[in-house]
Design a protein around this motif. Structure first.
Motif, mmCIF file in Angstrom:
data_model
loop_
_atom_site.group_PDB
_atom_site.id
_atom_site.type_symbol
_atom_site.label_atom_id
_atom_site.label_comp_id
_atom_site.label_asym_id
_atom_site.label_seq_id
_atom_site.Cartn_x
_atom_site.Cartn_y
_atom_site.Cartn_z
ATOM 1 N N VAL A 1 12.411 3.487 15.703
ATOM 2 C CA VAL A 1 11.792 2.311 15.090
ATOM 3 C C VAL A 1 11.867 1.100 16.015
ATOM 4 C CG1 VAL A 1 11.984 0.658 13.195
ATOM 5 C CG2 VAL A 1 12.113 3.108 12.731
ATOM 6 N N VAL A 2 13.026 0.846 16.593
ATOM 7 C CA VAL A 2 13.159 -0.319 17.483
ATOM 8 C C VAL A 2 12.290 -0.144 18.723
ATOM 9 C CG1 VAL A 2 14.757 -1.659 18.897
ATOM 10 C CG2 VAL A 2 15.457 -0.877 16.638
ATOM 11 N N ARG A 3 12.200 1.082 19.231
ATOM 12 C CA ARG A 3 11.395 1.350 20.427
ATOM 13 C C ARG A 3 9.926 0.995 20.202
ATOM 14 N NH1 ARG A 3 10.840 4.511 25.065
ATOM 15 N NH2 ARG A 3 9.081 5.954 25.158
ATOM 16 N N HIS A 4 9.408 1.256 19.014
ATOM 17 C CA HIS A 4 7.984 1.063 18.767
ATOM 18 C C HIS A 4 7.666 -0.231 18.018
ATOM 19 C CE1 HIS A 4 7.051 4.944 20.424
ATOM 20 N NE2 HIS A 4 7.964 5.502 19.656
ATOM 21 N N THR A 5 8.669 -1.079 17.834
ATOM 22 C CA THR A 5 8.421 -2.393 17.233
ATOM 23 C C THR A 5 8.888 -3.491 18.185
ATOM 24 O OG1 THR A 5 10.522 -2.168 16.001
ATOM 25 C CG2 THR A 5 8.481 -1.571 14.854
ATOM 26 N N ARG A 6 10.166 -3.808 18.146
ATOM 27 C CA ARG A 6 10.664 -4.933 18.939
ATOM 28 C C ARG A 6 10.578 -4.671 20.434
ATOM 29 N NH1 ARG A 6 10.479 -9.999 18.625
ATOM 30 N NH2 ARG A 6 11.027 -9.816 16.410
ATOM 31 N N ASP A 7 10.810 -3.429 20.877
ATOM 32 C CA ASP A 7 10.667 -3.112 22.300
ATOM 33 C C ASP A 7 9.260 -3.403 22.793
ATOM 34 O OD1 ASP A 7 12.728 -2.373 23.996
ATOM 35 O OD2 ASP A 7 12.987 -0.423 23.055
ATOM 36 N N GLU A 8 8.262 -3.027 21.995
ATOM 37 C CA GLU A 8 6.870 -3.246 22.379
ATOM 38 C C GLU A 8 6.536 -4.725 22.447
ATOM 39 O OE1 GLU A 8 4.259 -0.478 22.987
ATOM 40 O OE2 GLU A 8 6.326 -0.141 23.623
ATOM 41 N N GLU A 9 7.065 -5.504 21.525
ATOM 42 C CA GLU A 9 6.827 -6.950 21.550
ATOM 43 C C GLU A 9 7.538 -7.604 22.727
ATOM 44 O OE1 GLU A 9 7.092 -9.137 17.899
ATOM 45 O OE2 GLU A 9 6.873 -7.332 16.679
ATOM 46 N N ALA B 1 3.390 2.536 11.868
ATOM 47 C CA ALA B 1 3.402 3.681 12.790
ATOM 48 C C ALA B 1 4.824 4.042 13.199
ATOM 49 C CB ALA B 1 2.557 3.360 14.019
ATOM 50 N N ALA B 2 5.665 3.031 13.444
ATOM 51 C CA ALA B 2 7.056 3.299 13.834
ATOM 52 C C ALA B 2 7.810 4.000 12.711
ATOM 53 C CB ALA B 2 7.749 1.991 14.208
ATOM 54 N N LEU B 3 7.635 3.523 11.475
ATOM 55 C CA LEU B 3 8.319 4.145 10.347
ATOM 56 C C LEU B 3 7.783 5.556 10.082
ATOM 57 C CD1 LEU B 3 8.591 1.118 7.892
ATOM 58 C CD2 LEU B 3 10.438 2.213 9.152
ATOM 59 N N LEU B 4 6.484 5.742 10.267
ATOM 60 C CA LEU B 4 5.923 7.081 10.086
ATOM 61 C C LEU B 4 6.429 8.038 11.161
ATOM 62 C CD1 LEU B 4 2.229 6.331 9.054
ATOM 63 C CD2 LEU B 4 4.048 7.269 7.623
ATOM 64 N N ALA B 5 6.583 7.550 12.388
ATOM 65 C CA ALA B 5 7.132 8.400 13.452
ATOM 66 C C ALA B 5 8.553 8.838 13.097
ATOM 67 C CB ALA B 5 7.114 7.661 14.783
ATOM 68 N N ALA B 6 9.356 7.894 12.589
ATOM 69 C CA ALA B 6 10.715 8.249 12.153
ATOM 70 C C ALA B 6 10.664 9.216 10.981
ATOM 71 C CB ALA B 6 11.488 6.987 11.770
ATOM 72 N N ALA B 7 9.710 9.008 10.060
ATOM 73 C CA ALA B 7 9.585 9.896 8.910
ATOM 74 C C ALA B 7 9.200 11.309 9.339
ATOM 75 C CB ALA B 7 8.548 9.338 7.927
ATOM 76 N N VAL B 8 8.295 11.427 10.305
ATOM 77 C CA VAL B 8 7.907 12.739 10.805
ATOM 78 C C VAL B 8 9.122 13.442 11.411
ATOM 79 C CG1 VAL B 8 6.565 13.925 12.590
ATOM 80 C CG2 VAL B 8 5.479 12.181 11.166
ATOM 81 N N ALA B 9 9.890 12.723 12.229
ATOM 82 C CA ALA B 9 11.065 13.317 12.860
ATOM 83 C C ALA B 9 12.072 13.783 11.816
ATOM 84 C CB ALA B 9 11.712 12.316 13.808
#
Length: 532
Positions: free
Chosen positions: A109-117, A138-146
């Motif tokens: 989640v941090v990689r695809h939110t705050r890291d991107e910003e 998208a970040a939360l869905l990626a975590a949900a898929v994992a």
């Protein structure tokens, strides 16, 4: 900062989510599978191991009775609610599987939110037809898929022991992962730094583990108020394979929904790149007058957190030593596993050696994270202004590497002190046992340096190397893996201390290998173009 291009609207707020989700999964095509594989294999290998240790119903019932009176081991792995192999599997690895799922989720989640910003890439994405909350979704869905894949593997792999219990355990582990995914989503809105977001969420996870441990040491049925204050305590109270409490899963689902709502609300009330808790400006001179001082300022929080964690872990494991020896008792199979992990010595020394080895494996995660700070500084563009001044690449890299390799020595030293405090015996042997882990830890750090210096686009593969080593060291002895497999890990060549004999040859060879890997990485960094 550039504002999002899409006007508010219930549907347009999520525009582009599918594209961002596919991109996130593509970027994490190595990291996520490694985390899932390590976690799933740890869980699925446990029934066979327990069956070898406690093959009869009488032996398993005796284990349950001993756990009821062994508060130190309950603090480590929680209470046991049944004597079936499924219930013992949930007891032995459930909490740790939940913790690993939480770490995986917060990183994603941090990689695809705050890291991107923080890197500026999100500003480019936001200039297109992308909704305000698409990146967070998208970040939360990626975590949900994992987490869904992990739950499916656990449920399918343990179905032979009982479908209902397997499903409860899989859902509980995934639920804990999503609780910390949504928590990381909140923290990513509050902080301006990805590093701080990861650190704060990890600190909450550590607090959850401590609360659960304190509660479980006080009661043998998971009923303590402290246990119920922790999501990890909720996981154990699902009670897979022991009259499942399905309603506890509703607590996990409710926490996910509540925290997700808060994260979405915060995301809609701030500008891109900003935060609700801005970072305090630091001094531009004095203590930050050198590349090394800047590296220390960037990494000091992580070093402090790991140091405290390793010292407390040493205290806990040291205090458990006598209890572990009592628990194993006359079980020859359990004794052999401890001795294979800790060397051919007395059971107490073998237990201490195995716990020290486990902390050494975890220290490999610290050194990879610390070395890859170089990669983060480079890809975010923050390294370029530093290198534009009278600071060479090697000097810039050296500042971070001193902290990475020296920090590894510090946390292992503090772990040794913690063991001495908890065990209450002479400190010298256990300190030596902790420090002898360093050459293997440094080899893993050297691999990370080499990848960053020579193949910067593959630098994150260092996490895969660390994960593979963790899997070999953690699960290999329990599965009676061939010695050739155990020797793939640099930790397999270290002397087993305390209790075993000191062998300087492997220690010096591993240290030399680490030096060569670091030298190769720095040579590559010096010759290649900088990436952004």
């Amino acid at each position: 900062m550039t504002a999002f291009a899409v006007r508010p609207g219930s549907s347009r707020q999520l525009a582009g989510t599918g594209v961002l989700l596919r991109f996130a999964l593509r970027r994490d095509r190595l990291m996520i599978p490694v985390w899932i594989a390590v976690n799933a294999l740890m869980v699925l290998s446990m029934p066979g191991t327990l069956e070898g240790l406690y093959g009869t119903a009488a032996e398993r019932a005796d284990l349950v009775r001993q756990m009821e009176t062994n508060s130190s081991l309950r603090a480590m792995v929680g209470p046991v609610f049944g004597d079936s192999l499924g219930a013992l599997t949930a007891w032995r690895v459930g909490i740790y599987a939940g913790a690993l799922a939480a770490v995986m989720s917060l990183l994603v989640v941090v990689r695809h939110t705050r890291d991107e910003e923080e890197s500026g890439r999100q500003e480019l994405v936001a200039s297109g037809m992308v909704g305000r909350r698409a990146s967070l979704t998208a970040a939360l869905l990626a975590a949900a898929v994992a987490n869904a894949v992990l739950a499916l593997l656990v449920a399918a792999g343990l179905a032979g022991r009982g479908t209902t219990g397997a499903l409860a355990l899989g859902l509980g582990i995934a639920g804990v992962g999503m609780v910390f995914a949504t928590m990381a989503a909140i923290v990513a809105q509050l902080t301006e730094s990805a590093r701080l977001a990861r650190g704060l969420t990890a600190a909450v996870l550590g607090t959850a583990f401590v609360l659960r441990a304190a509660g479980d040491s006080a009661t043998d049925d998971g009923s303590s108020v402290l246990t119920w204050l922790s999501p990890l305590g909720w996981l154990e109270n699902v009670r897979p394979y022991a009259s499942e409490r399905w309603w506890v899963l509703a607590l996990l689902a409710g926490a996910v929904a509540l925290q997700g709502s808060v994260a979405y609300a915060l995301a809609g009330r701030r500008d891109l790149g900003m935060s609700f808790l801005p970072t305090r400006p630091g001094p531009a001179s004095g203590r930050l007058g050198s590349a090394g001082a800047l590296a220390w300022r960037l990494q000091r929080g992580g070093v402090l957190g790991w140091s405290v964690g390793f010292f407390l872990a040493g205290v806990v494991y040291g205090g458990m030593t006598e209890g572990a020896a009592d628990l194993v008792g006359d079980n020859d199979n359990a004794r052999r596993i401890f001795e294979r992990m800790g060397g051919q010595s007395g059971l107490t020394d073998a237990f201490l050696a195995s716990m020290v080895g486990m902390l050494g494996l975890i220290a490999a995660l610290y050194i990879v994270a610390s070395v890859l700070r170089l990669h983060g500084e480079e890809t975010s563009g923050r390294a370029e202004p530093v290198l534009a001044n009278a600071v060479g690449r090697l000097r810039w890299a050296a500042g971070h590497l001193v902290i990475a390799f020296g920090g590894a020595a510090l946390i292992m030293l503090l772990a040794g002190l913690g063991f001495a405090v908890g065990y209450g015996k002479e400190a010298g042997p256990i300190l030596g046992a902790c420090l002898v882990q360093l050459p293997a830890v440094w080899v893993i750090g050297g691999v990370a340096v080499l990848l960053h210096g020579v193949l910067p686009r593959a630098a994150l593969a260092a996490w895969g190397v660390a994960g593979a080593v963790l899997l070999i060291g953690w699960v290999g002895p329990a599965l009676d893996a061939p010695q050739a497999v155990l020797d793939v890990s640099p930790f397999g060549h270290l002397p087993k201390l305390p209790g075993g004999s000191m062998a300087w040859g492997p220690v010096l060879v591993l240290t030399g290998v680490a030096v060569l890997l670091v030298a190769g990485g720095l040579a590559g960094l010096r010759r290649r173009d900088m990436t952004t």
